[in-house]
Design a protein around this motif. Structure first.
Motif, PDB file in Angstrom:
ATOM      1  N   PHE A 191       0.847  -1.187   0.000  1.00 36.32           N
ATOM      2  CA  PHE A 191       0.000   0.000   0.000  1.00 36.32           C
ATOM      3  C   PHE A 191       0.881   1.235   0.000  1.00 36.32           C
ATOM      4  CE2 PHE A 191       0.743  -0.503   4.557  1.00 36.32           C
ATOM      5  CZ  PHE A 191       0.919   0.810   4.998  1.00 36.32           C
ATOM      6  N   LEU A 192       0.297   2.330  -0.447  1.00 37.22           N
ATOM      7  CA  LEU A 192       0.975   3.620  -0.478  1.00 37.22           C
ATOM      8  C   LEU A 192       0.014   4.672   0.047  1.00 37.22           C
ATOM      9  CD1 LEU A 192       3.345   5.481  -1.454  1.00 37.22           C
ATOM     10  CD2 LEU A 192       2.138   5.617  -3.646  1.00 37.22           C
ATOM     11  N   ARG A 193       0.446   5.413   1.077  1.00 35.55           N
ATOM     12  CA  ARG A 193      -0.347   6.551   1.528  1.00 35.55           C
ATOM     13  C   ARG A 193      -0.061   7.712   0.586  1.00 35.55           C
ATOM     14  NH1 ARG A 193       2.239   8.630   5.704  1.00 35.55           N
ATOM     15  NH2 ARG A 193       1.732   6.923   7.128  1.00 35.55           N
ATOM     16  N   THR A 194      -1.081   8.202  -0.084  1.00 36.62           N
ATOM     17  CA  THR A 194      -0.869   9.264  -1.070  1.00 36.62           C
ATOM     18  C   THR A 194      -0.819  10.643  -0.423  1.00 36.62           C
ATOM     19  OG1 THR A 194      -3.251   9.407  -1.501  1.00 36.62           O
ATOM     20  CG2 THR A 194      -1.943   7.925  -2.900  1.00 36.62           C
ATOM     21  N   HIS A 195      -1.533  10.815   0.683  1.00 34.37           N
ATOM     22  CA  HIS A 195      -1.440  12.059   1.443  1.00 34.37           C
ATOM     23  C   HIS A 195      -2.127  11.875   2.788  1.00 34.37           C
ATOM     24  CE1 HIS A 195      -5.698  13.211   0.727  1.00 34.37           C
ATOM     25  NE2 HIS A 195      -5.505  12.756  -0.493  1.00 34.37           N
ATOM     26  N   HIS A 196      -1.742  12.706   3.750  1.00 35.60           N
ATOM     27  CA  HIS A 196      -2.411  12.709   5.047  1.00 35.60           C
ATOM     28  C   HIS A 196      -3.760  13.398   4.916  1.00 35.60           C
ATOM     29  CE1 HIS A 196       0.782  11.106   7.583  1.00 35.60           C
ATOM     30  NE2 HIS A 196       1.646  11.846   6.904  1.00 35.60           N
ATOM     31  N   GLY A 197      -4.653  13.017   5.803  1.00 38.30           N
ATOM     32  CA  GLY A 197      -5.945  13.675   5.820  1.00 38.30           C
ATOM     33  C   GLY A 197      -5.858  15.049   6.458  1.00 38.30           C
ATOM     34  N   LYS A 198      -6.968  15.727   6.431  1.00 35.72           N
ATOM     35  CA  LYS A 198      -7.063  17.044   7.049  1.00 35.72           C
ATOM     36  C   LYS A 198      -8.216  16.982   8.039  1.00 35.72           C
ATOM     37  CE  LYS A 198      -6.842  21.899   5.541  1.00 35.72           C
ATOM     38  NZ  LYS A 198      -5.396  22.084   5.722  1.00 35.72           N
ATOM     39  N   GLU A 199      -7.978  17.379   9.259  1.00 40.31           N
ATOM     40  CA  GLU A 199      -8.973  17.233  10.308  1.00 40.31           C
ATOM     41  C   GLU A 199     -10.298  17.862   9.898  1.00 40.31           C
ATOM     42  OE1 GLU A 199      -9.448  18.002  15.124  1.00 40.31           O
ATOM     43  OE2 GLU A 199      -7.633  18.632  14.065  1.00 40.31           O
ATOM     44  N   GLU A 200     -11.367  17.094  10.068  1.00 43.39           N
ATOM     45  CA  GLU A 200     -12.732  17.499   9.745  1.00 43.39           C
ATOM     46  C   GLU A 200     -12.936  17.762   8.252  1.00 43.39           C
ATOM     47  OE1 GLU A 200     -13.934  20.749  12.185  1.00 43.39           O
ATOM     48  OE2 GLU A 200     -13.654  19.654  14.069  1.00 43.39           O
ATOM     49  N   ASN A 248      -4.770  15.752  -7.107  1.00 45.38           N
ATOM     50  CA  ASN A 248      -3.730  15.710  -8.144  1.00 45.38           C
ATOM     51  C   ASN A 248      -2.488  14.962  -7.671  1.00 45.38           C
ATOM     52  OD1 ASN A 248      -5.100  17.099 -10.227  1.00 45.38           O
ATOM     53  ND2 ASN A 248      -4.650  19.075  -9.270  1.00 45.38           N
ATOM     54  N   LYS A 249      -2.090  15.164  -6.418  1.00 48.75           N
ATOM     55  CA  LYS A 249      -0.935  14.438  -5.882  1.00 48.75           C
ATOM     56  C   LYS A 249      -1.211  12.934  -5.856  1.00 48.75           C
ATOM     57  CE  LYS A 249       1.083  18.096  -3.014  1.00 48.75           C
ATOM     58  NZ  LYS A 249       1.375  18.549  -1.629  1.00 48.75           N
ATOM     59  N   HIS A 250      -2.416  12.584  -5.464  1.00 44.57           N
ATOM     60  CA  HIS A 250      -2.818  11.176  -5.430  1.00 44.57           C
ATOM     61  C   HIS A 250      -2.698  10.562  -6.825  1.00 44.57           C
ATOM     62  CE1 HIS A 250      -5.702   8.116  -3.434  1.00 44.57           C
ATOM     63  NE2 HIS A 250      -5.346   7.596  -4.594  1.00 44.57           N
ATOM     64  N   MET A 251      -3.214  11.258  -7.833  1.00 43.25           N
ATOM     65  CA  MET A 251      -3.192  10.723  -9.186  1.00 43.25           C
ATOM     66  C   MET A 251      -1.772  10.639  -9.747  1.00 43.25           C
ATOM     67  SD  MET A 251      -6.136   9.660  -9.864  1.00 43.25           S
ATOM     68  CE  MET A 251      -5.586   9.114 -11.474  1.00 43.25           C
ATOM     69  N   ASP A 252      -0.918  11.580  -9.380  1.00 40.70           N
ATOM     70  CA  ASP A 252       0.484  11.502  -9.811  1.00 40.70           C
ATOM     71  C   ASP A 252       1.136  10.225  -9.283  1.00 40.70           C
ATOM     72  OD1 ASP A 252       0.343  13.880 -11.180  1.00 40.70           O
ATOM     73  OD2 ASP A 252       1.248  15.089  -9.575  1.00 40.70           O
ATOM     74  N   LYS A 253       0.857   9.901  -8.027  1.00 38.57           N
ATOM     75  CA  LYS A 253       1.445   8.699  -7.426  1.00 38.57           C
ATOM     76  C   LYS A 253       0.847   7.432  -8.030  1.00 38.57           C
ATOM     77  CE  LYS A 253       2.735  10.988  -3.134  1.00 38.57           C
ATOM     78  NZ  LYS A 253       2.567  11.096  -1.668  1.00 38.57           N
ATOM     79  N   LEU A 254      -0.445   7.476  -8.339  1.00 41.84           N
ATOM     80  CA  LEU A 254      -1.067   6.319  -8.978  1.00 41.84           C
ATOM     81  C   LEU A 254      -0.480   6.100 -10.372  1.00 41.84           C
ATOM     82  CD1 LEU A 254      -3.198   4.072  -8.943  1.00 41.84           C
ATOM     83  CD2 LEU A 254      -4.856   5.738  -9.808  1.00 41.84           C
ATOM     84  N   HIS A 255      -0.318   7.172 -11.118  1.00 42.80           N
ATOM     85  CA  HIS A 255       0.280   7.084 -12.455  1.00 42.80           C
ATOM     86  C   HIS A 255       1.668   6.436 -12.379  1.00 42.80           C
ATOM     87  CE1 HIS A 255       1.605   8.409 -16.490  1.00 42.80           C
ATOM     88  NE2 HIS A 255       2.738   8.690 -15.883  1.00 42.80           N
ATOM     89  N   ASP A 256       2.495   6.885 -11.438  1.00 39.55           N
ATOM     90  CA  ASP A 256       3.851   6.342 -11.310  1.00 39.55           C
ATOM     91  C   ASP A 256       3.828   4.870 -10.910  1.00 39.55           C
ATOM     92  OD1 ASP A 256       4.826   8.828 -11.960  1.00 39.55           O
ATOM     93  OD2 ASP A 256       5.296   9.402  -9.888  1.00 39.55           O
ATOM     94  N   LEU A 257       2.887   4.507 -10.047  1.00 37.33           N
ATOM     95  CA  LEU A 257       2.810   3.123  -9.585  1.00 37.33           C
ATOM     96  C   LEU A 257       2.377   2.190 -10.716  1.00 37.33           C
ATOM     97  CD1 LEU A 257       3.251   1.550  -6.957  1.00 37.33           C
ATOM     98  CD2 LEU A 257       0.817   1.864  -6.451  1.00 37.33           C
ATOM     99  N   VAL A 258       1.406   2.620 -11.499  1.00 35.69           N
ATOM    100  CA  VAL A 258       0.982   1.820 -12.653  1.00 35.69           C
ATOM    101  C   VAL A 258       2.150   1.652 -13.625  1.00 35.69           C
ATOM    102  CG1 VAL A 258      -0.532   1.762 -14.674  1.00 35.69           C
ATOM    103  CG2 VAL A 258      -1.455   2.443 -12.456  1.00 35.69           C
ATOM    104  N   ALA A 259       2.868   2.743 -13.892  1.00 34.63           N
ATOM    105  CA  ALA A 259       4.013   2.679 -14.803  1.00 34.63           C
ATOM    106  C   ALA A 259       5.096   1.739 -14.272  1.00 34.63           C
ATOM    107  CB  ALA A 259       4.583   4.079 -15.017  1.00 34.63           C
TER     108      ALA A 259
END
Length: 339
Positions: A191-200, A248-259
């Protein structure tokens, strides 16, 4: 001239409808559809009949063979099974016995968001879990929280394998499940955490993946599962600029992982809740298997299944199922995997 007894027997056999070839995994055509309709009528096969003979069809044929005391239970449809099902003469859609040796196989994968905001009652959760399990052998789950949601998935029984990782003390809400009769886990899932959440605003977001070997063909695929932040591209959610940045950051990481997995030669299936309506989220990196104008969350298309176009996978179209208790519909796609 009076026929000898053995000649009379031969004549009776010749008069019966013959099945000139066998039907098995990898077969396709109108005869497969007729077969599946009969199996559904007998209560041996769930879902809708199509023209592709996959491992679920084979399992139903095996059950029919056992019920009718066939000497050889192999899930292959020859003259005996064909006649016993009263299907009459066959004429199209056959494959030779050589092709039945495992040159290819078909399977279904499902993506479903089991609503947890607000949480559903457990009967609704169990309903949705069982519904997904009846529609495919490889499932990506999203929004799986609280723990009783995970329990509903584990309760599918010992025939299912699961990847349910934790990030520290947090159970990641994007598990993946597979039927052990069709798939064997290869190496360590991840698994890869793409970003931390933001409270609330939004919880942490993740991509999960497994490498699975198809037992019929010996071919290994990668199945990825993910759920992106909501409200980045629709509605009037607070902190919309932050949401778009995280999306957008999430999708960048997904793109790299698929590649990454593509370069290693693995066919990749990506599924999940992308929270962006009718949009080619990975550009031309993948083929989109469900239509982008068919709603999966009300009138919006948020839930996608897609695959990398390396020639190892062929999609036979998607089904959007509106019968879930969740506010999302289930999406399933049938693939042929070439060995």
């Amino acid at each position: 001239m009076r026929l000898k007894p053995e000649s009379q027997a031969q004549q009776r056999v010749a008069a019966q409808p013959q099945h000139p070839h066998r039907l098995g995994v990898g077969s396709s055509g109108p005869d497969v559809k007729r077969l599946e309709k009969k199996l559904i009528q007998h209560g041996l096969l769930k879902g809708r009949a199509d023209d592709h003979f996959d491992t679920q069809t084979r399992a139903a044929v095996k059950q029919f063979e056992r019920q009718n005391d066939f000497k050889h239970v192999d899930g292959v449809v020859g003259n005996g099974v064909w006649r016993r099902l009263e299907l009459g003469a066959a004429h199209e859609g056959h494959v030779s016995e050589q092709k039945l040796a495992g040159a290819r196989d078909t399977f279904r994968t499902v993506t479903i968001n089991v609503k947890s905001n607000p949480v559903m009652d457990q009967a609704a959760v169990v309903h949705d879990v069982k519904r997904a399990a009846s529609q495919g052998s490889l499932i990506g789950w999203n929004e799986i929280s609280p723990d009783r949601y995970f329990k509903a998935i584990r309760d599918l029984g010992p025939g299912w394998g699961h990847y349910m990782p934790r990030d520290g003390g947090l159970r990641i809400p994007n598990p993946i499940s597979w039927k052990k009769s069709e798939w064997k886990l290869q190496g360590e899932p991840g698994f890869l955490r793409t970003h931390h959440g933001k409270e609330e605003v939004s919880p942490n977001r993740y991509i999960t993946w497994v490498k699975l070997k198809n037992k019929e063909t010996g071919k290994t695929i990668v199945r990825m599962n993910t759920h992106l932040v909501s409200g980045a591209w629709s509605g009037n959610k607070p902190h919309k600029e932050w949401r778009q940045d995280m999306w957008n950051k999430h999708m960048d990481k997904l793109h790299d992982l698929v590649a990454h997995f593509e370069k290693k030669g693995y066919p990749v299936i990506v599924g999940g809740d992308f929270n962006r309506d009718s949009y080619k989220v990975l550009g031309n990196q993948v083929k989109y298997d469900n239509k982008l104008n068919v709603g999966t969350h009300g009138h919006s298309t948020y839930d996608y299944l897609m695959h990398t176009p390396n020639g190892s996978l062929k999609s036979h179209g998607a089904n959007v199922d509106h019968g879930y208790r969740s506010d999302h519909d289930g999406v399933s796609v049938k693939y042929t995997i070439k060995g």
